[in-house]
Each structure stands twice: as C-alpha cells, then as structure tokens.
Enzyme design. Sequence first.
Site, PDB file in Angstrom:
ATOM      1  N   HIS A 105      12.383  48.473 -16.210  1.00  0.00           N
ATOM      2  CA  HIS A 105      13.574  48.665 -17.051  1.00  0.00           C
ATOM      3  C   HIS A 105      13.209  48.707 -18.523  1.00  0.00           C
ATOM      4  O   HIS A 105      12.405  47.915 -19.006  1.00  0.00           O
ATOM      5  CB  HIS A 105      14.670  47.636 -16.739  1.00  0.00           C
ATOM      6  CG  HIS A 105      14.328  46.200 -16.997  1.00  0.00           C
ATOM      7  ND1 HIS A 105      14.490  45.619 -18.230  1.00  0.00           N
ATOM      8  CD2 HIS A 105      13.867  45.220 -16.188  1.00  0.00           C
ATOM      9  CE1 HIS A 105      14.143  44.336 -18.163  1.00  0.00           C
ATOM     10  NE2 HIS A 105      13.749  44.071 -16.929  1.00  0.00           N
TER      11      HIS A 105
ATOM     12  N   ASP B  92       8.679  41.925 -20.273  1.00  0.00           N
ATOM     13  CA  ASP B  92       9.953  42.141 -19.573  1.00  0.00           C
ATOM     14  C   ASP B  92      10.811  43.098 -20.370  1.00  0.00           C
ATOM     15  O   ASP B  92      11.584  42.663 -21.196  1.00  0.00           O
ATOM     16  CB  ASP B  92      10.643  40.777 -19.394  1.00  0.00           C
ATOM     17  CG  ASP B  92      11.870  40.866 -18.515  1.00  0.00           C
ATOM     18  OD1 ASP B  92      12.053  41.894 -17.848  1.00  0.00           O
ATOM     19  OD2 ASP B  92      12.655  39.893 -18.505  1.00  0.00           O
TER      20      ASP B  92
ATOM     21  N   GLU C 120      19.133  46.492 -17.352  1.00  0.00           N
ATOM     22  CA  GLU C 120      18.914  45.611 -16.201  1.00  0.00           C
ATOM     23  C   GLU C 120      19.366  44.202 -16.569  1.00  0.00           C
ATOM     24  O   GLU C 120      19.983  43.511 -15.763  1.00  0.00           O
ATOM     25  CB  GLU C 120      17.418  45.591 -15.834  1.00  0.00           C
ATOM     26  CG  GLU C 120      17.108  44.779 -14.567  1.00  0.00           C
ATOM     27  CD  GLU C 120      16.893  43.283 -14.797  1.00  0.00           C
ATOM     28  OE1 GLU C 120      17.047  42.515 -13.836  1.00  0.00           O
ATOM     29  OE2 GLU C 120      16.588  42.887 -15.927  1.00  0.00           O
ATOM     30  N   GLU C 121      19.067  43.807 -17.810  1.00  0.00           N
ATOM     31  CA  GLU C 121      19.174  42.387 -18.144  1.00  0.00           C
ATOM     32  C   GLU C 121      20.597  41.850 -18.103  1.00  0.00           C
ATOM     33  O   GLU C 121      20.845  40.797 -17.539  1.00  0.00           O
ATOM     34  CB  GLU C 121      18.562  42.110 -19.518  1.00  0.00           C
ATOM     35  CG  GLU C 121      17.045  42.298 -19.575  1.00  0.00           C
ATOM     36  CD  GLU C 121      16.264  41.268 -18.760  1.00  0.00           C
ATOM     37  OE1 GLU C 121      16.892  40.430 -18.093  1.00  0.00           O
ATOM     38  OE2 GLU C 121      15.021  41.313 -18.801  1.00  0.00           O
TER      39      GLU C 121
ATOM     40  N   ASP D   4       8.669  44.425 -12.424  1.00  0.00           N
ATOM     41  CA  ASP D   4       9.510  43.637 -13.329  1.00  0.00           C
ATOM     42  C   ASP D   4       9.150  42.156 -13.284  1.00  0.00           C
ATOM     43  O   ASP D   4      10.014  41.300 -13.371  1.00  0.00           O
ATOM     44  CB  ASP D   4      11.003  43.863 -13.000  1.00  0.00           C
ATOM     45  CG  ASP D   4      11.918  43.239 -14.052  1.00  0.00           C
ATOM     46  OD1 ASP D   4      11.430  42.943 -15.164  1.00  0.00           O
ATOM     47  OD2 ASP D   4      13.108  43.044 -13.769  1.00  0.00           O
TER      48      ASP D   4
ATOM     49  N   HIS E  97      12.155  36.011 -21.585  1.00  0.00           N
ATOM     50  CA  HIS E  97      13.426  35.976 -22.348  1.00  0.00           C
ATOM     51  C   HIS E  97      13.316  35.099 -23.600  1.00  0.00           C
ATOM     52  O   HIS E  97      14.266  34.421 -23.970  1.00  0.00           O
ATOM     53  CB  HIS E  97      14.586  35.462 -21.466  1.00  0.00           C
ATOM     54  CG  HIS E  97      14.872  36.352 -20.285  1.00  0.00           C
ATOM     55  ND1 HIS E  97      15.848  36.060 -19.358  1.00  0.00           N
ATOM     56  CD2 HIS E  97      14.326  37.516 -19.877  1.00  0.00           C
ATOM     57  CE1 HIS E  97      15.888  36.992 -18.429  1.00  0.00           C
ATOM     58  NE2 HIS E  97      14.963  37.895 -18.730  1.00  0.00           N
TER      59      HIS E  97
HETATM   60 ZN   LIG Z   1      13.102  42.211 -16.324  1.00  0.00          ZN
END
Ligand SMILES: [Zn+2]
Length: 473
Positions: free
Chosen positions: A290, A302, A336-337, A364, A434
């Site tokens: 993504h 990510d 996606e997130e 991912d 994140h």
């Molecule tokens: Zn991800």
Amino acid sequence: MSSRSTFAVVLGTAALITSFASTVAAQSPDSYRAATDRLIEAATKDSAAWNRIAELTDTFGSRIAGSEALEHAIDWTLARMKTDGLENVRGEPAMVNHWVRGTESAELITPRRKSLAMLGLGLSVATPPGGITAPVVVVTSFEDLARRGDAVKGKIVLFDVPFTQYEATRVYRSTGANAAAKQGAVAMLLRSVASFSINSPHTGTLSYESRLSRGRGTSSTTETPVRRIPAAAITVEDAQLLHRMQDRGQPITVKLVMNARTLPLAPSRNVVAELRGREKPDEVVVIGGHIDSWDVGQGAMDDAGGVVVAWEALRLMKTLGLRPRRTVRVVGWTDEESSGRGGLAYRDAHAADVDKHVFALESDNGVFRPYGIAVAASDSAVAMLKRIAPLLSRIGADSVTHGESEADVEPLMNAGVPVAGLHVDGTRYFWYHHTNADTPDKLDPADVAKCVATMAVYAYVVAEMPEVLPRKQ
Ligand SMILES: [Zn+2]
C-alpha cells in the site's frame, strides 16, 4: 492437479498431449530455474530497490489518505513506472478517508506535571477546545475495565496492555475507546502497540461502533451510536509510569488536547502497472503493497517497501526480457491504513474479471529478511506454491506456510482468489510501526533486494506455469 493415471486414460488428442507435457514440465520447477536465477541475481546485485524506497519516502514524507503528499507520491510513482517502460500504467480512482490530526498534546497534571509523548489514534474525534482534564483509571484488559463498572464514569481510561502479538494487542487500539465510552469514560489512552519502546508513541486506526438496543416494552430494535470519545496512544514507558502511580494509590490527572477533524471522503488512486502476458494477458497475477502510510515518520517500512519491491520485481522482468504467459500487475493500494478503501475499490473495479486473478501477493510486514510467503488459499494451492519454493533456497526464502491474508488482498481472497503475504523477519517491525521512526534507515538494502527476488520469482513462475492455482470453493 490431475494425476498421471487420469491423463493416461484421456491421452489421444494433440491438445491433451500438450496438456500432459506441460503438466509434467510444471511438476519440475527446475524448468524455471534459469529465469528465476536471473531474477534473483539482478535483484540482489545492487541497492536499487532500497534507493527507490529512500527517494520516494524522503521526497514525499508520510502519506496519509486524503493528503496532498499521498497524491504527489502517487503522481511520482506513476511517472517513474512509465519511464521504466511498464505497461498500462494508471491510477485507478478510489474515494478515501480524510482525517486530519491537527495539534494535540497530553500532560500529566497530578501527582506531578510531565509532558506525555502521544499520538492521537487515527479517526479519533477531537476533545472540546480547552481539552479534557480528568482523573485517569488504568486498566489491563477489557475484563478489568468491565469489573470497574461506574468507577470510570467521567474519567480517562488508560489501557496498559503489554504487547503479546499484534492482533491480540491491536484490539485495544481499535475498540478500546468504544468499550470505555460504554462505561461513561470521557477519553481513552492506550499503551502503544509496540514490542519495544524508546518513549515513542505508535498511532493506528480505531473504530467507533454503534450498539443495538431494544426499546423498553417493545420488540423494535434501535441502533444507538456509542458516544465517540477522543483516543490517543501514549508511550509504553508512560503507561507503566501511570500504572505504578495508581498502584501506589496516587491520584492521577491528565489533560488531553486534540484538534483532529474528519473531513468528507477525498479522491485518491490505486497505482497500477503491468507487464502484459504473452499468451493469456487476461489472466493476472497481482503483486503489491500500500502506497499510503500514517501521517508520522515516512512510511518506509509500512509500506513504501511493499510497493517498491513489487514494482522492482516487475521492472526486472521487463529489463531481463522475461515476459510470462500471464499478466503480472503491480498494485500500490491507497488508504490501507485508515479504512482499507483502496483494496475494496480495486476489487470493485475488477469485479468483472476477479475470476481471472490467479494469485495476489502483498508485502505489508516490512521488507526485512524474507523467509518466503504465508499463503491464505486451499491446501492444493499451497502444495503447488511449495513446489516453486526451492527456487528461492539460495537466498533462504523458500518457506511456504499457511497464513492470514494481508489487508489489501483480503477482498480478493473473499472472492476466491489464492492470496499470500511476504513472510519476513518480524523482529523489529513493531519497534517502528506507525511511528515517527518509520524511515528507510530501518531497512537493510540486502534484505530489501531479497524481498524483490522473492516477489519476482513467485510472480514470474505463477504467471508462467501452464496450470493455475486451484481456487477455494
Ligand atoms: Zn501497512
């Protein structure tokens, strides 16, 4: 796959002889070794993939859905894919969430003043303009919260839940605010979902839910939204600090200020590029990751890494003149997130030809040292993929296990497509996941190159082999 004895009965036409011959060929993955060795050598000879991750993420930074940075990163990626000579390069429209963090802070007021490093959870509502100052109750689980009943009314609930495994710990991030609000809490704080911490908060999405209730004395059911309370992650260290204070009987007060806003859905795109199949261009093998990220750090692990390794895998096939029987399509899913809307938009855009999708492989989990793939498909599909795996023994990426689907390919899996995720060394992923520390330096160029090789080999062989992976019924 059909057994040899079945073929013995039906042999007799040229077509079936061809089928028999190709089935035998498919049983010997060595027939692909010359091509896959070239892919592995080309992927691992330099740091091209790592360089591209760094350029993408240094140039555009974090890429949350709805942001200009994401759309600029998509434009750049599409332009570079065209320069690379990839085919049918396009952005496929998708409407995405548009949540904006705004300014935010958390401060411990009593028993002593201390600024708390924090990140509001994605999709959280704001606090009132002056913030929320309230006593804190630290709980360690949903059961612990339930036991406290009304004692959390008007208070801030802090979930201090140690990381065990992502899915098990993430549930507090996704539904903790909801659970706390049902018991009258005014805000929710979360110990960051992290397997290691140097005082870094980790964001991630939450979901507010509705609850069904039955009207008194009637049989009608009404859906009442649970009150949406602001929610934020604090660090592992601070969560434990507050927990120790509570254990000592010290009254804890925190002031939480959040100015987050949720705007109307915004237009975005899934990034798509192909190498058209030489014999069966309508049949498609999808590889990707993504393109969006959270709004902190640079979204290198990510998931710029996932997009870039798939992109590089396709570029190498093109460069080496390896055009398989079927089409190989790279997809960089958007959003996606915060919502998974990119994966859903892809499925909807391709609803008419979803049965032509023979395999979808997503990366991912960070492009760390690859072990192989984790497959969500029928046993027979897994068995076929296992026969391909030895082609990757030379880089140690020959593991094929049963796994869960990755988020963006899950809609395809639900439509019957065999899907898989790149299986990598997960030791460090949740250290940086994140956070502001998701930057390219966390990735090793040699590991990234092996991820490219792994994706390239599966994409190439599954697109080239005469038979297709069996679908789940
Ligand atoms: Zn991800």
